[in-house]
Design a protein around this motif. Structure first.
Motif, PDB file in Angstrom:
ATOM      1  N   ARG A  89       0.950  -1.226   0.031  1.00 12.29           N
ATOM      2  CA  ARG A  89      -0.030  -0.168   0.244  1.00 12.29           C
ATOM      3  C   ARG A  89       0.870   1.175  -0.017  1.00 12.29           C
ATOM      4  NH1 ARG A  89      -2.704   0.364   5.314  1.00 12.29           N
ATOM      5  NH2 ARG A  89      -3.635  -1.688   4.727  1.00 12.29           N
ATOM      6  N   ARG A  90       2.090   1.271   0.753  1.00 10.79           N
ATOM      7  CA  ARG A  90       2.865   2.514   0.917  1.00 10.79           C
ATOM      8  C   ARG A  90       3.596   2.623  -0.345  1.00 10.79           C
ATOM      9  NH1 ARG A  90       7.185   2.691   5.555  1.00 10.79           N
ATOM     10  NH2 ARG A  90       8.119   1.456   4.309  1.00 10.79           N
ATOM     11  N   LEU A  91       3.900   1.577  -1.133  1.00  5.94           N
ATOM     12  CA  LEU A  91       4.504   1.649  -2.329  1.00  5.94           C
ATOM     13  C   LEU A  91       3.713   2.391  -3.301  1.00  5.94           C
ATOM     14  CD1 LEU A  91       6.994   0.798  -4.324  1.00  5.94           C
ATOM     15  CD2 LEU A  91       5.626  -1.333  -4.889  1.00  5.94           C
TER      16      LEU A  91
ATOM     17  N   SER B 220       6.563   4.927   9.297  1.00  9.87           N
ATOM     18  CA  SER B 220       7.528   3.624   9.156  1.00  9.87           C
ATOM     19  C   SER B 220       6.459   2.723   9.756  1.00  9.87           C
ATOM     20  CB  SER B 220       8.744   3.851  10.084  1.00  9.87           C
ATOM     21  OG  SER B 220       9.012   2.439  10.653  1.00  9.87           O
ATOM     22  N   ILE B 221       6.543   1.568   9.096  1.00  6.81           N
ATOM     23  CA  ILE B 221       5.689   0.424   9.565  1.00  6.81           C
ATOM     24  C   ILE B 221       6.207  -0.142  10.534  1.00  6.81           C
ATOM     25  CG2 ILE B 221       5.068  -2.140   8.609  1.00  6.81           C
ATOM     26  CD1 ILE B 221       5.016  -0.509   5.673  1.00  6.81           C
ATOM     27  N   THR B 222       7.596  -0.385  10.791  1.00  5.11           N
ATOM     28  CA  THR B 222       8.217  -0.834  12.095  1.00  5.11           C
ATOM     29  C   THR B 222       7.959  -0.069  13.096  1.00  5.11           C
ATOM     30  OG1 THR B 222      10.136  -1.717  10.483  1.00  5.11           O
ATOM     31  CG2 THR B 222      10.504  -2.193  12.811  1.00  5.11           C
ATOM     32  N   GLN B 223       8.293   1.029  13.101  1.00  7.71           N
ATOM     33  CA  GLN B 223       7.727   2.232  14.208  1.00  7.71           C
ATOM     34  C   GLN B 223       6.254   1.823  14.568  1.00  7.71           C
ATOM     35  OE1 GLN B 223       7.256   6.320  12.901  1.00  7.71           O
ATOM     36  NE2 GLN B 223       7.910   7.013  14.844  1.00  7.71           N
TER      37      GLN B 223
ATOM     38  N   ALA C  91       6.691   9.776   0.939  1.00  4.76           N
ATOM     39  CA  ALA C  91       6.960   9.088  -0.290  1.00  4.76           C
ATOM     40  C   ALA C  91       8.332   8.331   0.205  1.00  4.76           C
ATOM     41  CB  ALA C  91       7.014   9.656  -1.491  1.00  4.76           C
ATOM     42  N   LYS C  92       8.367   6.991  -0.083  1.00  2.00           N
ATOM     43  CA  LYS C  92       9.728   6.266   0.062  1.00  2.00           C
ATOM     44  C   LYS C  92      10.507   6.389  -1.350  1.00  2.00           C
ATOM     45  CE  LYS C  92      11.534   2.387   2.282  1.00  2.00           C
ATOM     46  NZ  LYS C  92      12.319   2.796   3.605  1.00  2.00           N
ATOM     47  N   ALA C  93      10.924   7.596  -1.508  1.00  3.47           N
ATOM     48  CA  ALA C  93      11.316   8.120  -2.745  1.00  3.47           C
ATOM     49  C   ALA C  93      12.784   7.918  -2.920  1.00  3.47           C
ATOM     50  CB  ALA C  93      11.040   9.548  -3.132  1.00  3.47           C
TER      51      ALA C  93
ATOM     52  N   GLY D 136      13.413   0.033  11.537  1.00  2.45           N
ATOM     53  CA  GLY D 136      13.058   0.094  10.251  1.00  2.45           C
ATOM     54  C   GLY D 136      13.015  -1.465   9.679  1.00  2.45           C
ATOM     55  N   THR D 137      12.642  -1.617   8.700  1.00  4.70           N
ATOM     56  CA  THR D 137      12.537  -3.133   8.086  1.00  4.70           C
ATOM     57  C   THR D 137      14.075  -3.564   7.878  1.00  4.70           C
ATOM     58  OG1 THR D 137      10.613  -2.546   6.857  1.00  4.70           O
ATOM     59  CG2 THR D 137      11.864  -4.425   6.067  1.00  4.70           C
ATOM     60  N   ALA D 138      14.852  -2.897   7.407  1.00  6.92           N
ATOM     61  CA  ALA D 138      16.503  -3.189   7.585  1.00  6.92           C
ATOM     62  C   ALA D 138      16.975  -3.240   8.918  1.00  6.92           C
ATOM     63  CB  ALA D 138      16.990  -2.281   6.474  1.00  6.92           C
TER      64      ALA D 138
ATOM     65  N   ASN E 264      14.904  11.289  -1.994  1.00 10.76           N
ATOM     66  CA  ASN E 264      15.100  11.387  -0.665  1.00 10.76           C
ATOM     67  C   ASN E 264      16.326  10.580  -0.163  1.00 10.76           C
ATOM     68  OD1 ASN E 264      12.581  12.855  -0.749  1.00 10.76           O
ATOM     69  ND2 ASN E 264      11.180  11.314   0.179  1.00 10.76           N
ATOM     70  N   TYR E 265      16.834   9.977  -0.841  1.00  9.16           N
ATOM     71  CA  TYR E 265      17.990   9.026  -0.105  1.00  9.16           C
ATOM     72  C   TYR E 265      19.079   9.751  -0.629  1.00  9.16           C
ATOM     73  CZ  TYR E 265      15.617   5.405   2.116  1.00  9.16           C
ATOM     74  OH  TYR E 265      15.197   4.801   3.277  1.00  9.16           O
ATOM     75  N   LEU E 266      19.167  10.768  -1.390  1.00  8.59           N
ATOM     76  CA  LEU E 266      20.468  11.430  -1.555  1.00  8.59           C
ATOM     77  C   LEU E 266      20.845  12.068  -0.046  1.00  8.59           C
ATOM     78  CD1 LEU E 266      22.884  12.538  -3.335  1.00  8.59           C
ATOM     79  CD2 LEU E 266      21.409  14.446  -3.912  1.00  8.59           C
TER      80      LEU E 266
ATOM     81  N   ALA F 285      14.333  14.171  13.597  1.00  7.76           N
ATOM     82  CA  ALA F 285      13.626  13.514  12.503  1.00  7.76           C
ATOM     83  C   ALA F 285      13.631  12.244  12.787  1.00  7.76           C
ATOM     84  CB  ALA F 285      13.951  14.098  11.110  1.00  7.76           C
ATOM     85  N   GLU F 286      14.942  11.528  12.044  1.00  6.60           N
ATOM     86  CA  GLU F 286      15.007  10.213  11.738  1.00  6.60           C
ATOM     87  C   GLU F 286      16.403   9.881  11.371  1.00  6.60           C
ATOM     88  OE1 GLU F 286      12.597   8.371   8.632  1.00  6.60           O
ATOM     89  OE2 GLU F 286      12.924  10.200   7.461  1.00  6.60           O
ATOM     90  N   GLY F 287      16.736   8.657  11.432  1.00  7.62           N
ATOM     91  CA  GLY F 287      18.011   8.136  10.834  1.00  7.62           C
ATOM     92  C   GLY F 287      18.081   8.282   9.306  1.00  7.62           C
TER      93      GLY F 287
HETATM   94  C1  LIG Z   1      12.248   2.904   4.737  1.00  7.74           C
HETATM   95  C2  LIG Z   1      12.577   4.056   5.767  1.00  7.74           C
HETATM   96  C3  LIG Z   1      12.228   3.920   7.246  1.00  7.74           C
HETATM   97  C4  LIG Z   1      11.830   2.705   7.677  1.00  7.74           C
HETATM   98  O1  LIG Z   1      10.403   2.321   7.542  1.00  7.74           O
HETATM   99  P1  LIG Z   1       9.816   0.945   7.803  1.00  7.74           P
HETATM  100  O2  LIG Z   1       8.635   1.067   7.162  1.00  7.74           O
HETATM  101  O3  LIG Z   1       9.967   0.771   9.256  1.00  7.74           O
HETATM  102  O4  LIG Z   1      10.824   0.068   6.914  1.00  7.74           O
HETATM  103  C5  LIG Z   1      12.408   5.010   7.876  1.00  7.74           C
HETATM  104  N1  LIG Z   1      12.919   6.124   7.355  1.00  7.74           N
HETATM  105  C6  LIG Z   1      13.052   6.181   5.959  1.00  7.74           C
HETATM  106  C7  LIG Z   1      13.583   7.541   5.390  1.00  7.74           C
HETATM  107  C8  LIG Z   1      12.898   5.275   5.289  1.00  7.74           C
HETATM  108  O5  LIG Z   1      13.027   5.320   4.075  1.00  7.74           O
END
Ligand SMILES: *Cc1c(COP(=O)(O)O)cnc(C)c1O
Length: 307
Positions: free
Chosen positions: A57-59, A219-222, A159-161, A256-258, A164-166, A193-195
Motif C-alpha cells: 500500500r505504501r509503495l 514507518s511500518i516498523t515504528q 513517499a519512500k522516494a 526500520g525494516t532493514a 530522498n535518499y541523496l 527527525a529520523e536516521g
Molecule cells: C524505509 C524508511 C524507514 C523505515 O520504514 P519501515 O517501514 O519501518 O521500513 C524510515 N525512514 C526512512 C527515510 C525510510 O526510507
C-alpha cells in the motif's frame, strides 16, 4: 550481495543478470522513483513476508505522491512478490529482503516525466542484519548529522522516494567516515527527525517517546513497535525530541525494516543509559522477533506465508 535466480520485471520473471536498464532511463537522470524495503522471515513454517499489505500500500501511495502511474494494482503487486519468492525458493535458507521499485524508463528526455514509460521491478535476496548481528545485541554508535532532514517545503517525506535518499546517503557517509555506525538527522527546526533509513525512539522514565510523522516516513516498523509497547503496558508518546534530551535518555534505538530494532549505545560521544541495549529495548526486540518469526498468535495476520 547474494544473488537469486529470478527478478520480477513488468509482469515476468527474468534471470537476475538480465534485469538491466537503459542508460537514458528517466529516473537515472532526474531522480523520480519510489521503492519499498520488505522482509520475509524464515519461520518454522517456511518463508513469510512481514506486513506485505502495508508495504505494498505504501509503495502505491509513494507513487501517487510523485505522480507515477503504476500499471499494477495492489493485489497484483502482492501476488508478484509471492510469485517471486516461490520461484527463488531454492536460493533461500534464511531471511530475505524484498526490494520493489517503480521507476521511469527509457523513452523521453527532459524534466517533464509523464512521457516516460513506468517500469516496475522486484528483486529479493538473502540479507541478514542490516547493521550486523552485533549491532542488534550491543547497540551502535550514532552521530547527529550536519545534514538536515529534507524539509517539508520542498521534499515529500511520506513517499519512500529514490530522491530522498541523496540526503540519507550524505548523512550516512559522514557518520561512517567519522567513525560512527549511523547518522541521526534533525529537522530544519532542530528537532529529531529520523536516521538515514530508520525511525528513532528514546525511553525516559519508562515512557517510550518517538517523533511525530512531520518530517519522517510513516514507518511500518515504528507502528509495529508502538503496538508491541501498548501490549506490554508501556506508555507511548509521539512528540518532538531535542538532541540534549537524547543525551539524558535511559535508552535509545532505531527501527526500520532493514535495521529491525537496533539499540543505540552512544550518541555524539555520550553513553546512552548504561551504554548497552536497554531493558525496554530488549523486551520490545524479543517480542518483535517472535512476531516476525510467526511465534505470536496475536499477530499472525502480519505474515504472508510462501508455500
Ligand atoms: C524505509 C524508511 C524507514 C523505515 O520504514 P519501515 O517501514 O519501518 O521500513 C524510515 N525512514 C526512512 C527515510 C525510510 O526510507
Amino acid at each position: 550481495m547474494k544473488e537469486s535466480k529470478y527478478i520480477w520485471k513488468n509482469g515476468k520473471l527474468i534471470d537476475w543478470k538480465d534485469a538491466t536498464t537503459h542508460i537514458l532511463s528517466h529516473t537515472l537522470h532526474y531522480g523520480n522513483g519510489v521503492f519499498e524495503g520488505t522482509r520475509a522471515y524464515m519461520t518454522k513454517k517456511g518463508l513469510a513476508i512481514f506486513r506485505l499489505e502495508e508495504h505494498t500500500r505504501r509503495l502505491l501511495n509513494s507513487a501517487k505522491i510523485l505522480l507515477i502511474n503504476c500499471p499494477y494494482s495492489k493485489e497484483e503487486l502482492k501476488q508478484a512478490q509471492i510469485d517471486l519468492l516461490k520461484a527463488n525458493k531454492d536460493d533461500y535458507s534464511s531471511n530475505v529482503y524484498l526490494r520493489p521499485i517503480i521507476y521511469l524508463g527509457y523513452g523521453a528526455m527532459g524534466v517533464y516525466h509523464l512521457n516516460s514509460p513506468v517500469e516496475v521491478a522486484i528483486a529479493a535476496w538473502e540479507w541478514g542484519a542490516y547493521l550486523g548481528d552485533e549491532a542488534l545485541e550491543k547497540g551502535i554508535r550514532v552521530k547527529i548529522s550536519s545534514f538536515v532532514r529534507n524539509g517539508i517545503k520542498s521534499n515529500m517525506g511520506k513517499a519512500k522516494a529514490v530522491a530522498n535518499y541523496l540526503n540519507s546517503q550524505m548523512a550516512k557517509h559522514e557518520a561512517v567516515a567519522s567513525g560512527f555506525e549511523e547518522a541521526l538527522l534533525l529537522d530544519d527546526n532542530g528537532f529529531v527527525a529520523e536516521g538515514s533509513g530508520e525511525c528513532f525512539f528514546i525511553v525516559r522514565d519508562g515512557v517510550l517517546i518517538t517523533p511525530p510523522y512531520d518530517n519522517t516516513l510513516e514507518s511500518i516498523t515504528q507502528d509495529t513497535v508502538i503496538q508491541i509497547a501498548k501490549d506490554l503496558g508501556i506508555e507511548v508518546v509521539q512528540r518532538r525530541i531535542t538532541r540534549d534530551e537524547i543525551y539524558i535518555a535511559d535508552e535509545a534505538f532505531f527501527t526500520g525494516t532493514a535495521a529491525e530494532i537496533t539499540p543505540i549505545c552512544e550518541v555524539d560521544f555520550r553513553s546512552i543509559g548504561r551504554g548497552s541495549c536497554g531493558e525496554i529495548t530488549k523486551r520490545l526486540q524479543e517480542r518483535f522477533f517472535k512476531i516476525v518469526m510467526g511465534e505470536d498468535s496475536k499477530y499472525q495476520h502480519f505474515l504472508t506465508y510462501i508455500n
